[in-house]
Design a protein around this motif. Structure first.
Motif, short mmCIF file in Angstrom:
data_model
loop_
_atom_site.label_atom_id
_atom_site.label_comp_id
_atom_site.label_asym_id
_atom_site.label_seq_id
_atom_site.Cartn_x
_atom_site.Cartn_y
_atom_site.Cartn_z
N VAL A 139 1.46 6.65 -4.92
CA VAL A 139 1.06 5.78 -3.81
C VAL A 139 -0.46 5.65 -3.67
N ASP A 140 -1.21 6.51 -4.38
CA ASP A 140 -2.66 6.29 -4.43
C ASP A 140 -3.13 6.12 -5.88
N GLU A 161 1.10 -0.68 -1.92
CA GLU A 161 1.85 0.58 -1.85
C GLU A 161 1.45 1.55 -2.96
N LEU A 201 8.31 8.20 0.78
CA LEU A 201 7.18 7.53 0.14
C LEU A 201 7.70 6.56 -0.92
N GLU A 229 6.65 6.09 -3.71
CA GLU A 229 6.55 6.66 -5.07
C GLU A 229 7.76 7.50 -5.47
N ARG A 266 8.09 -0.29 2.82
CA ARG A 266 7.60 1.06 3.16
C ARG A 266 8.75 1.90 3.68
N HIS A 289 -1.49 11.61 2.24
CA HIS A 289 -0.78 10.36 2.54
C HIS A 289 -0.40 10.21 4.01
N ASP A 335 1.52 4.22 9.95
CA ASP A 335 2.73 4.19 10.78
C ASP A 335 2.88 5.47 11.60
N ARG A 390 -5.24 13.63 0.46
CA ARG A 390 -5.44 12.37 -0.27
C ARG A 390 -4.92 11.18 0.53
N ASN A 391 -5.59 10.01 0.32
CA ASN A 391 -5.03 8.71 0.73
C ASN A 391 -4.81 8.60 2.24
N GLY A 439 -1.04 2.46 3.97
CA GLY A 439 -0.02 1.61 4.58
C GLY A 439 -0.61 0.43 5.31
N SER A 446 -9.45 11.64 0.07
CA SER A 446 -9.68 10.22 -0.18
C SER A 446 -9.05 9.42 0.96
#
Lengths: 420, 168
Positions: free
Chosen positions: A188-189, A220, A277, A279, A383, B13, B17, B59-60, B64, B86
């Protein structure tokens, strides 16, 4: 060093002969998009900046689609604010309930986006328009407000991942399976701050609807944009829709890519992504015994006519499982009309599904199919984050329309051959 | 700008949301949004945010939806700074635009623990974990972004341009 498709488009929009990854450019915008959730915040920012007039009323699109037809008083107030702004500014691309559709289904369908254009939208799935060879990316409301005021936006020029598609997809495998598989591969990243640039002989075998689905979910994988070459399939699609001049850009032969990912479409399977997720991708046939309470077929990802046709093909002559609600949400009024003309609505209703008006609705847990605690849905949306469709302990399994329709019939995650 | 506070720590992540669920997006009011910030991820967030004013995450962060309501909700919760391994790119832009300080620093994101006392000097790009004594260096903003920040966010930057008669 050569440029990628995205870099060429950004250089043109910034009025510079060339650019390279990492450079910051101020680009002229061809379209600025907002919806009933993000535009009200942007409109407030617009006036706070001292702006009084939008830079070009033909280059603003204000689309009420998220919480409309309005679900409560507060969302009605937001829609009203956007409507009044659109009227007072003479915005060309404002579409009222009854004429509107889900923004990323509507804009390509109506020819509002075209190759080579630079488009920002205060909605993360604005990256959808890369399917027609545009540079198109999601921003926040403040950037949208700035865009409406001055018609420009700053961008850090992204490097790109080259995604080579080979072969032809089999059976019911479509764009959704391609993008879920890709996100499963890179994470997802995996494309954070980068472009996903699609190429290869496999592109020709993908319909425009499939390409729109793939570009739609570039975000995504963390991507800034996803972009497809403008080929004959794309030109035929545009010929029916876009009357203004446009320019297609191709990557230079010596364009540099951060890496290359190859996907053989002919060996790709129907794919799902498990909670929580995108992914968490798996072949659908490997997912056993996951009982479901709801199926959603629609959204900016899979609410186009090919998605409706695919769902209808599987639901025809079958019944939605007794304990399942199957909610089918067409993307636009044009999709609704085609579904009616082709008899798809009868198929859906006879199967025991509900066929609704175009809206983002349940995708973001807004309305029209919010999940209760402990419930699980198979959904063609984009999502499956915690709480995305409702209660925080509800679950979403992402899938394409074929798996979603088959799952509705079986009452669990299922593949079409189990039904047909 | 220097910020010194105890840390609230999250993982990878963290999506928009959970930062602000869509069921609250029928308003843009910062105080209302702050009241529901992070509630699907951490039901104690509101109480924690009363005494801890820095979020450190993996991370991230902010992936979304593009909803600007997410950085607005964090800032309105009394959190002026997020340090992460990140950031998702739309969240990154939105934070700069609305004036929520964000620092990308993988080493700090990995080492700092929940509840640690941290001092961040944003001008120098230095983050100190006062609990462990460790020091981390973060890359400074690119000059173009620094200019927007110097203007006090993109709103002031555009105001100057419009006042200059360039666009209206």
């Amino acid at each position: 060093m050569g440029m990628t498709m995205t870099q060429k488009i950004l250089a043109r929009a910034a009025g510079v002969p060339s650019c390279s990854a990492g450079e910051l450019l101020m680009c002229k915008l061809d379209m600025v998009l907002g919806n009933d959730i993000t535009a009200p915040v942007a409109i407030n920012e617009f006036f706070k900046m001292g702006a009084t007039k939008v830079f070009d009323p033909d280059k603003i699109a204000l689309i009420p689609d998220h919480f409309v037809p309005n679900k409560d008083i507060k969302s009605a107030e937001n829609a009203k604010m956007m409507r009044e702004f659109a009227r007072s500014q003479g915005v060309t691309h404002y579409y009222e309930v009854g004429r509107v559709g889900i923004e990323h289904a509507l804009l390509p369908e109506q020819g509002i986006v075209a190759p080579g254009e630079v488009i920002i939208g205060a909605d993360s799935h604005t990256c959808t328009y890369g399917a027609v060879g545009a540079f198109s990316t999601g921003v926040g409301s403040t950037d949208m407000g700035v865009g409406m005021a001055i018609g420009e936006c700053w961008f850090k020029v992204p490097e790109a991942i080259r995604v080579v598609l080979t072969g032809k997809p089999r059976g019911y495998v479509s764009g959704k399976d391609v993008i879920l598989h890709l996100i499963g591969e890179i994470g997802v990243d995996g494309a954070l701050y980068q472009s996903l640039e699609f190429t290869g002989d496999g592109v020709a075998s993908l319909s425009m609807d499939s390409r729109l689905t793939i570009a739609n979910m570039a975000i995504e994988a963390g991507a800034k944009n996803g972009i497809f070459p403008v080929d004959d399939v794309c030109r035929a699609y545009l010929a029916e829709r876009v009357t203004r001049e446009w320019t297609a850009f191709e990557p230079d032969p010596d364009a540099e890519y951060a890496r290359t990912v190859t996907i053989d479409l002919s060996s790709l399977e129907l794919t799902v992504s498990l909670p929580h997720l995108p992914e968490n991708a798996k072949p659908a046939r490997d997912v056993k015994d996951m009982k479901i309470d709801q199926v959603v077929i629609g959204s900016c990802t899979n609410g186009r006519i090919s998605d409706m046709r695919m769902a209808a093909e599987i639901l025809k002559g079958h019944k939605v499982a007794e304990n399942v609600r199957c909610i089918i949400i067409p993307g636009t009024q044009q999709v609704v009309k085609t579904c009616l003309a082709e008899g798809l609505v009868d198929i859906f209703i006879d199967a025991g599904a509900i066929f609704t008006m175009p809206t983002c609705g349940p995708c973001l847990g807004g309305f029209c199919g919010v999940l209760a605690s402990g419930e699980r849905a198979v959904s063609t949306t984009n999502r499956n984050f915690v709480g995305r469709m409702g209660a925080k302990n509800s679950e979403i399994i992402l899938a394409g329309p074929a798996v979603a329709a088959a799952s509705a019939v079986m009452g669990r995650v299922a593949t079409p051959e189990e039904v047909l | 700008m220097k910020i010194c506070s105890k840390v609230i720590k999250y993982g990878d992540h963290v999506d928009t949301d959970v930062i602000i669920p869509a069921r609250y997006l029928n308003t843009g009011d910062p105080a209302e949004l702050a009241a529901h910030c992070m509630e699907d991820l951490d039901s104690d967030f509101h109480e924690k945010s009363l005494s801890r004013h820095i979020i450190v995450a993996g991370r991230n962060f902010g992936c979304g939806s593009s909803r600007e309501h997410a950085p607005i909700a964090i800032k309105a919760s009394g959190i002026p700074l997020v340090i992460a391994d990140s950031f998702a790119r739309i969240f990154y832009r939105n934070s700069i635009d609305i004036g929520l300080a964000i620092v990308e620093c993988p080493a700090a994101a990995a080492a700092i623990a929940d509840g640690d006392e941290v001092e961040a000097d944003l001008d120098a790009g230095v983050i100190r974990d006062l609990t462990t004594g460790e020091t981390f260096t973060a890359a400074p903003f690119p000059p173009f972004v620094q200019k927007i920040i110097d203007c006090g966010g993109i709103e002031e930057y555009v105001k100057e341009r419009i006042a200059g008669g360039e666009h209206q």
